[in-house]
Design a protein around this motif. Structure first.
Motif, mmCIF file in Angstrom:
data_model
loop_
_atom_site.group_PDB
_atom_site.id
_atom_site.type_symbol
_atom_site.label_atom_id
_atom_site.label_comp_id
_atom_site.label_asym_id
_atom_site.label_seq_id
_atom_site.Cartn_x
_atom_site.Cartn_y
_atom_site.Cartn_z
ATOM 1 N N PHE A 6 43.620 46.207 42.654
ATOM 2 C CA PHE A 6 42.816 44.995 42.810
ATOM 3 C C PHE A 6 41.527 45.055 41.997
ATOM 4 C CE2 PHE A 6 44.795 43.671 47.150
ATOM 5 C CZ PHE A 6 45.961 43.319 46.501
ATOM 6 N N CYS A 7 40.947 46.234 41.833
ATOM 7 C CA CYS A 7 39.775 46.356 40.958
ATOM 8 C C CYS A 7 40.158 46.016 39.512
ATOM 9 C CB CYS A 7 39.168 47.755 41.044
ATOM 10 S SG CYS A 7 38.282 48.070 42.601
ATOM 11 N N LYS A 8 41.360 46.403 39.106
ATOM 12 C CA LYS A 8 41.837 46.065 37.761
ATOM 13 C C LYS A 8 42.044 44.559 37.622
ATOM 14 C CE LYS A 8 43.902 50.516 36.742
ATOM 15 N NZ LYS A 8 45.113 51.269 36.438
ATOM 16 N N ILE A 9 42.493 43.896 38.671
ATOM 17 C CA ILE A 9 42.632 42.439 38.642
ATOM 18 C C ILE A 9 41.247 41.795 38.563
ATOM 19 C CG2 ILE A 9 43.310 40.429 40.014
ATOM 20 C CD1 ILE A 9 45.772 42.100 40.915
ATOM 21 N N ILE A 10 40.301 42.292 39.337
ATOM 22 C CA ILE A 10 38.918 41.784 39.299
ATOM 23 C C ILE A 10 38.347 41.913 37.891
ATOM 24 C CG2 ILE A 10 36.547 42.246 40.077
ATOM 25 C CD1 ILE A 10 37.887 43.102 42.805
ATOM 26 N N ASN A 11 38.607 43.041 37.246
ATOM 27 C CA ASN A 11 38.087 43.307 35.901
ATOM 28 C C ASN A 11 38.921 42.669 34.795
ATOM 29 O OD1 ASN A 11 35.874 44.833 36.814
ATOM 30 N ND2 ASN A 11 37.163 46.641 37.034
ATOM 31 N N LYS A 12 39.935 41.900 35.186
ATOM 32 C CA LYS A 12 40.822 41.181 34.250
ATOM 33 C C LYS A 12 41.617 42.131 33.356
ATOM 34 C CE LYS A 12 38.905 37.187 35.556
ATOM 35 N NZ LYS A 12 37.973 37.471 36.608
#
Length: 114
Positions: A6-12
């Protein structure tokens, strides 16, 4: 957190179908929807689970629920209702180690779920 999905999704770094974003919260469509409307709402701050909420970070939950009202209106599920679910820990069904809430709506969901 570098290995958090989810952090990777937040960071695009990982694509997602974002339906809402503000300074504190990101919401995107679940890749395996369990209802006509199924969105994941996540805080942009990495918190592993509800068990890691404390006096310093608990206000993020209010940000999530304020965003949830806006998202429900946007999705058109605000009038007939929806469900918000948080799975906590392995036995609670949590599969990603980042605090998140499932918003489900769009039909009579019944109880119990599933």
């Amino acid at each position: 957190m570098s290995d958090c999905l989810f952090c990777k999704i937040i960071n695009k770094e990982i694509p997602s179908e974002i339906v809402y974003e503000d300074e504190f919260v990101l919401a995107f469509k679940d890749i395996s929807p369990q209802a006509p409307a199924h969105v994941l709402i996540i805080p942009k701050t990495h918190i592993a689970s509800a068990m890691e909420l404390n006096e310093q970070n608990a206000e993020i939950v209010s940000k999530v629920f304020l965003a949830a009202g806006k998202i429900a209106k946007q999705l058109g599920i605000d009038k007939n209702g929806f469900r918000i679910v948080n799975n906590c820990g392995e036995d609670g069904g949590q599969t990603v180690g980042h605090l998140h809430f499932h918003m489900l709506g769009g039909r009579n969901l019944g109880w119990p779920p599933g």
